[in-house]
Design a protein around this motif. Structure first.
Motif, short mmCIF file in Angstrom:
data_model
loop_
_atom_site.label_atom_id
_atom_site.label_comp_id
_atom_site.label_asym_id
_atom_site.label_seq_id
_atom_site.Cartn_x
_atom_site.Cartn_y
_atom_site.Cartn_z
N HIS A 163 42.90 79.90 -22.75
CA HIS A 163 43.43 79.06 -23.80
C HIS A 163 44.38 79.84 -24.71
O HIS A 163 44.49 81.06 -24.65
N VAL A 164 45.06 79.09 -25.58
CA VAL A 164 46.06 79.67 -26.48
C VAL A 164 45.45 80.83 -27.27
O VAL A 164 44.33 80.76 -27.76
N ASN A 169 46.86 84.75 -20.89
CA ASN A 169 47.27 83.39 -20.61
C ASN A 169 48.09 83.28 -19.33
O ASN A 169 48.94 84.12 -19.04
N THR A 203 48.70 76.16 -21.78
CA THR A 203 48.93 77.10 -22.86
C THR A 203 50.42 77.40 -22.95
O THR A 203 51.19 77.08 -22.05
N GLY A 372 49.98 73.63 -26.21
CA GLY A 372 48.84 73.32 -25.36
C GLY A 372 48.62 71.83 -25.26
O GLY A 372 49.57 71.04 -25.15
#
Length: 384
Positions: A163-164, A169, A203, A372
Motif C-alpha cells: 500500500h501507499v 510499492n 498505489t 490509490g
C-alpha cells in the motif's frame, strides 16, 4: 552529501515538518558559521532556522533544527508537478573558520494537496433505469473533479504489492480499468468516437511513464486480440530515449507500426492514467474494424514496471460499446469546491446494451483525491 528530504506528502492541511542538520568538526579549532536560507524555489514556503549563527567546537559536533512550512492553499492541483526546494547555507564568519569554506545543505519536498470527492448513486431499478449522481467534496482541501467511466475490470492487490507509503510499492499493480466515450466527428468520419481507458493502480507512481499499460482489444468478437492500446513513455517509442511523458499508442496485432492521437493524462505521484484513442485507430484497412456498424469490443490488460521489472497479468475482461454506452459515461464535474455538492448528473442504464456489454458498475475518477483507491471510486451496479 547531506540533504534534508521532507519526502512526498499528500496534504489535508498546511504542511509543517522539522528536521535536524548535524555538523561534525574533525579539526583542531572551532568553526563558526552564519546560517541562512538560499535559492528558495518551487511553491511558496517558509524555512525557519533554529539559529542564525552556529559554532562547532573542535573534535565535536553541533546541530541545527530546520522547520519547513508550506501553506496548502498555494500548492496547486495535480495538473503539474509541484516541489519545494532550496538550500541551508553555512557561511564561515571569517577566513579562518573552516578554512573559509562554506557548506550548503539542500532541502526538498514534493507536496500534493488532496480533494475528497466521492459519488453516491440512488437506486437503479426497472427497465432502462436512471438515477441522480450526488457528487460531494466533503472536507476536501482543494477543489476536485469527478469523471465517469463504465467500470469494466477489477483486479486484486497482487502478492508482493504494498500500500501507499511502503518503499516496496509495485506501482504497475492494476486495481481497476474503466472506459468512457464521446462523439468526436471529423469531416471524413462523422461517427468517429473518442474512447478513453482509465487505468487505476493500487498505489502511486512517481512518474507514470516508469510503467507500461497494455490494453488488448478484440473488436470483432472472435476471442482474438486485434489491437493493443499502450500507455508508455512517448520518447521510448518515438526516439528510443525516455522523456518521462506517457503517450497513448495503438498497435495492430496483424501489421507493423503504431499510431498516436493524444498524450495520456497521468499526473505525477498519482495512480490513474487516462489513455485516449480514436475509434478510427481501431480500424486498419483489411483488418477487423471498430465502427458504428461493428460497435462493440472486449478488452483485457497486462502491465509492466519498466524500472524495477515485473509484470501484472490483470484479471478480468471488460466490454464496451462507444456509440451506445451500457451505463452513462463522461459528465461528472470538472472542479467541485471544498464542502460543496453537485446533483446535476444523471446515470442511466441502457438495458438492451447492458445485456451485450455489461459493466461491473460506475468508476468515478478524481485525480486530486488521495492516490490509490480514492482516485477511482468503484460503485457496483447490478442490473437484472
Amino acid at each position: 552529501g547531506a540533504a534534508l528530504s521532507f519526502g512526498f506528502d499528500e496534504l489535508t492541511g498546511d504542511f509543517s515538518g522539522t528536521q535536524t542538520i548535524s555538523l561534525a568538526n574533525n579539526g583542531a579549532s572551532a568553526a563558526t558559521f552564519n546560517v541562512a536560507q538560499a535559492r528558495a524555489s518551487g511553491r511558496a514556503h517558509t524555512l525557519t532556522l533554529g539559529k542564525s549563527t552556529i559554532t562547532v567546537p573542535a573534535h565535536a559536533s553541533a546541530t541545527l533544527n530546520v522547520t519547513l512550512q508550506v501553506p496548502a492553499a498555494t500548492v496547486g492541483d495535480s495538473s503539474a508537478f509541484r516541489q519545494v526546494a532550496g538550500l541551508v547555507e553555512f557561511t564561515p564568519v571569517s577566513a579562518s573558520d573552516n578554512g573559509g569554506i562554506a557548506l550548503r545543505v539542500p532541502y526538498y519536498l514534493v507536496p500534493r494537496v488532496r480533494s475528497n470527492v466521492s459519488t453516491d448513486l440512488g437506486k437503479l431499478k426497472g427497465t432502462d433505469p436512471s438515477t441522480v449522481a450526488t457528487i460531494t467534496n466533503r472536507r476536501g482541501t482543494i477543489a476536485g473533479g469527478a469523471d465517469f467511466y463504465a467500470w469494466g475490470i477489477l483486479d486484486g492487490l497482487d502478492k508482493g504489492g504494498n500500500h501507499v507509503g511502503d518503499a516496496r510499492n509495485v506501482t504497475n499493480d492494476v486495481r481497476a480499468i474503466g472506459t468512457q466515450s464521446f462523439p468526436f466527428p471529423s469531416g471524413s468520419n462523422p461517427t468517429r468516437e473518442l474512447i478513453v481507458f482509465a487505468v487505476n493502480t493500487w498505489t502511486r507512481w512517481s512518474n507514470a511513464a516508469s510503467n507500461e499499460f497494455d490494453i488488448y482489444v478484440d473488436v470483432d468478437g472472435d476471442g482474438v486480440d486485434d489491437y493493443v492500446v499502450v500507455g508508455v513513455d512517448f520518447g521510448a517509442v518515438t526516439t528510443g530515449d525516455f522523456n518521462g511523458r506517457m503517450g497513448a499508442f495503438v498497435f495492430s496485432t496483424r501489421s507493423p507500426g503504431a499510431s498516436i492521437a493524444f498524450f495520456a493524462t497521468a499526473p505525477t505521484d498519482g495512480s490513474v492514467a487516462e489513455l485516449p484513442v480514436l475509434s478510427t485507430q481501431l480500424c486498419r484497412a483489411g483488418e477487423p474494424c471498430l465502427s458504428v456498424a461493428n460497435p462493440r469490443f472486449a478488452y483485457h490488460a497486462v502491465s509492466f514496471d519498466l524500472v524495477n521489472g515485473g509484470t501484472d497479468n490483470v484479471n478480468g475482461v471488460g466490454r464496451f460499446n462507444p456509440w451506445t454506452n451500457a451505463i452513462s459515461t463522461g459528465g461528472g464535474v470538472p472542479a467541485l469546491a471544498p464542502n460543496a455538492s453537485d446533483t446535476s448528473n444523471t446515470i442511466a442504464i441502457d438495458s438492451a446494451e447492458w445485456a451485450l456489454t455489461p459493466a461491473l458498475g460506475l468508476m468515478s475518477v478524481s485525480l486530486d483525491n488521495a492516490s490509490g483507491t480514492d482516485q477511482a471510486q468503484l460503485i457496483k451496479v447490478d442490473v437484472k
